[in-house]
Design an enzyme around this catalytic site. Structure first.
Site, PDB file in Angstrom:
ATOM      1  N   GLN A  90     125.565  40.602  40.886  1.00 44.30           N
ATOM      2  CA  GLN A  90     124.500  40.106  40.014  1.00 44.30           C
ATOM      3  C   GLN A  90     125.036  39.335  38.817  1.00 44.30           C
ATOM      4  O   GLN A  90     124.264  38.631  38.146  1.00 44.30           O
ATOM      5  CB  GLN A  90     123.635  41.274  39.520  1.00 44.30           C
ATOM      6  N   GLY A 101     120.540  49.696  35.971  1.00 40.63           N
ATOM      7  CA  GLY A 101     121.664  49.541  36.895  1.00 40.63           C
ATOM      8  C   GLY A 101     122.026  48.068  36.955  1.00 40.63           C
ATOM      9  O   GLY A 101     121.208  47.214  36.628  1.00 40.63           O
ATOM     10  N   HIS A 118     119.967  51.570  45.201  1.00 41.24           N
ATOM     11  CA  HIS A 118     119.657  50.156  44.969  1.00 41.24           C
ATOM     12  C   HIS A 118     120.941  49.385  44.647  1.00 41.24           C
ATOM     13  O   HIS A 118     121.154  48.283  45.150  1.00 41.24           O
ATOM     14  CB  HIS A 118     118.642  50.057  43.817  1.00 41.24           C
ATOM     15  N   GLU A 119     121.814  50.020  43.820  1.00 40.24           N
ATOM     16  CA  GLU A 119     123.058  49.324  43.433  1.00 40.24           C
ATOM     17  C   GLU A 119     124.023  49.232  44.599  1.00 40.24           C
ATOM     18  O   GLU A 119     124.652  48.193  44.816  1.00 40.24           O
ATOM     19  CB  GLU A 119     123.730  50.043  42.253  1.00 40.24           C
ATOM     20  N   CYS A 175     114.063  44.143  40.558  1.00 35.99           N
ATOM     21  CA  CYS A 175     115.485  43.800  40.570  1.00 35.99           C
ATOM     22  C   CYS A 175     115.739  42.764  39.481  1.00 35.99           C
ATOM     23  O   CYS A 175     114.975  41.800  39.355  1.00 35.99           O
ATOM     24  CB  CYS A 175     115.870  43.230  41.940  1.00 35.99           C
ATOM     25  N   LEU A 176     116.814  42.965  38.730  1.00 35.95           N
ATOM     26  CA  LEU A 176     117.119  42.023  37.653  1.00 35.95           C
ATOM     27  C   LEU A 176     117.420  40.628  38.203  1.00 35.95           C
ATOM     28  O   LEU A 176     117.323  39.642  37.479  1.00 35.95           O
ATOM     29  CB  LEU A 176     118.301  42.530  36.810  1.00 35.95           C
ATOM     30  N   HIS A 235     123.204  46.433  46.743  1.00 33.03           N
ATOM     31  CA  HIS A 235     123.691  45.152  46.206  1.00 33.03           C
ATOM     32  C   HIS A 235     125.123  44.897  46.659  1.00 33.03           C
ATOM     33  O   HIS A 235     125.491  43.764  46.972  1.00 33.03           O
ATOM     34  CB  HIS A 235     123.674  45.158  44.664  1.00 33.03           C
TER      35      HIS A 235
HETATM   36  O1  K2U Z   1     120.085  46.377  40.173  1.00 34.79           O
HETATM   37  C1  K2U Z   1     119.171  45.937  39.477  1.00 34.79           C
HETATM   38  O2  K2U Z   1     118.594  44.864  39.683  1.00 34.79           O
HETATM   39  C2  K2U Z   1     118.622  46.806  38.345  1.00 34.79           C
HETATM   40  C3  K2U Z   1     117.422  47.500  38.934  1.00 34.79           C
HETATM   41  C4  K2U Z   1     117.824  48.905  39.296  1.00 34.79           C
HETATM   42  C5  K2U Z   1     116.664  49.684  39.853  1.00 34.79           C
HETATM   43  C6  K2U Z   1     115.691  49.126  40.673  1.00 34.79           C
HETATM   44  C7  K2U Z   1     114.654  49.917  41.156  1.00 34.79           C
HETATM   45  C8  K2U Z   1     114.587  51.262  40.824  1.00 34.79           C
HETATM   46  C9  K2U Z   1     115.560  51.809  40.023  1.00 34.79           C
HETATM   47  C10 K2U Z   1     116.591  51.022  39.533  1.00 34.79           C
HETATM   48  C11 K2U Z   1     116.210  47.462  37.988  1.00 34.79           C
HETATM   49  O3  K2U Z   1     115.754  46.183  37.789  1.00 34.79           O
HETATM   50  S1  K2U Z   1     116.487  48.106  36.437  1.00 34.79           S
HETATM   51  C12 K2U Z   1     114.842  47.907  35.793  1.00 34.79           C
HETATM   52  C13 K2U Z   1     114.158  49.229  35.845  1.00 34.79           C
HETATM   53  C14 K2U Z   1     114.080  49.940  34.662  1.00 34.79           C
HETATM   54  C15 K2U Z   1     113.526  51.215  34.678  1.00 34.79           C
HETATM   55  C16 K2U Z   1     113.063  51.778  35.872  1.00 34.79           C
HETATM   56  C17 K2U Z   1     113.163  51.059  37.069  1.00 34.79           C
HETATM   57  C18 K2U Z   1     113.708  49.772  37.047  1.00 34.79           C
HETATM   58 ZN    ZN Z   2     118.750  44.807  41.887  1.00 33.09          ZN
END
Ligand code: K2U
Ligand code: ZN
Length: 187
Positions: free
Chosen positions: A51, A46, A131-132, A89-90, A135
């Site tokens: 971001q 996501g 989560h998105e 979170c990225l 944000h």
């Molecule tokens: O929005 C973001 O920072 C991307 C997030 C999205 C996310 C966070 C927690 C749980 C689900 C989605 C992640 O950093 S994407 C990295 C990731 C990859 C596979 C599974 C979970 C998180």
């Molecule tokens: Zn995030």
């Protein structure tokens, strides 16, 4: 398409509420394409506009190949018991923590053709969507941690942030073929 820099914790853009999209322009469609490319390169599932330093109410999601463009998303209902799972979170690299969220979420959003749609997500998709959307409201997963856990996360971040001058995380292009999506246009 291009890979954009990701803003990390400390950049005020991550805490600003976003503004609804009023017109879907070619520029917005290019931003959407760049957000998908940036998300794949950063190995995320996501990515929300703040971001990448933008203030539009817009996010992209790709969970196990289910791609969603979330323009002006709104949560219309949540169901199920709250479930706890580890999140990252990225924009807060290398920091993880357990977050409780409703298991299932139903949203109303607009796609990149301006068509309004309703979607329901559970498990990882449901969590990612929530989560998105957080944000887009200037909320980060660390806001859900207990004071003690948040203190630990923040002190770890105090050290790690030195690697991101200007609160910028440079994302390197993926090695070709490392991660391909069927309907991704070839460069
Ligand atoms: O929005 C973001 O920072 C991307 C997030 C999205 C996310 C966070 C927690 C749980 C689900 C989605 C992640 O950093 S994407 C990295 C990731 C990859 C596979 C599974 C979970 C998180
Ligand atoms: Zn995030």
């Amino acid at each position: 398409m291009s890979i954009l820099d990701i803003r990390v914790l400390g950049d005020p853009v991550l805490r600003k509420p976003t503004k609804p999209v009023t017109k879907i322009t070619d520029e917005l469609r290019k931003l959407i394409a760049d957000m998908f490319e940036t998300m794949y390169a950063a190995e995320g599932i996501g990515l929300a506009a703040p971001q990448v330093g933008r203030t539009e109410r817009l996010a992209v999601v790709d969970v196990e190949g289910a791609r969603h463009v979330l323009i002006n998303p709104a949560i219309v209902s949540t169901e199920g018991e709250k479930e706890k799972a580890e999140e990252g979170c990225l924009s807060i690299p290398d920091i993880y923590g357990d977050v409780e969220r409703p298991a299932t979420v139903t949203i109303l959003a607009t796609d990149e053709n301006g068509k309004e749609y309703e979607a329901t997500g559970s498990e990882l998709l449901g969590r990612c969507i929530q989560h998105e959307i957080d944000h887009l409201d200037g909320k980060l997963f660390i806001d859900y941690l207990s004071p003690l856990k948040r203190k630990a996360a923040m002190s770890k971040w105090e050290k790690a942030k030195a690697d991101y001058p200007g609160s910028i995380r440079k994302v390197r292009a993926e090695v070709k073929g490392e991660h391909h999506h069927p309907n991704e246009t070839e460069m």
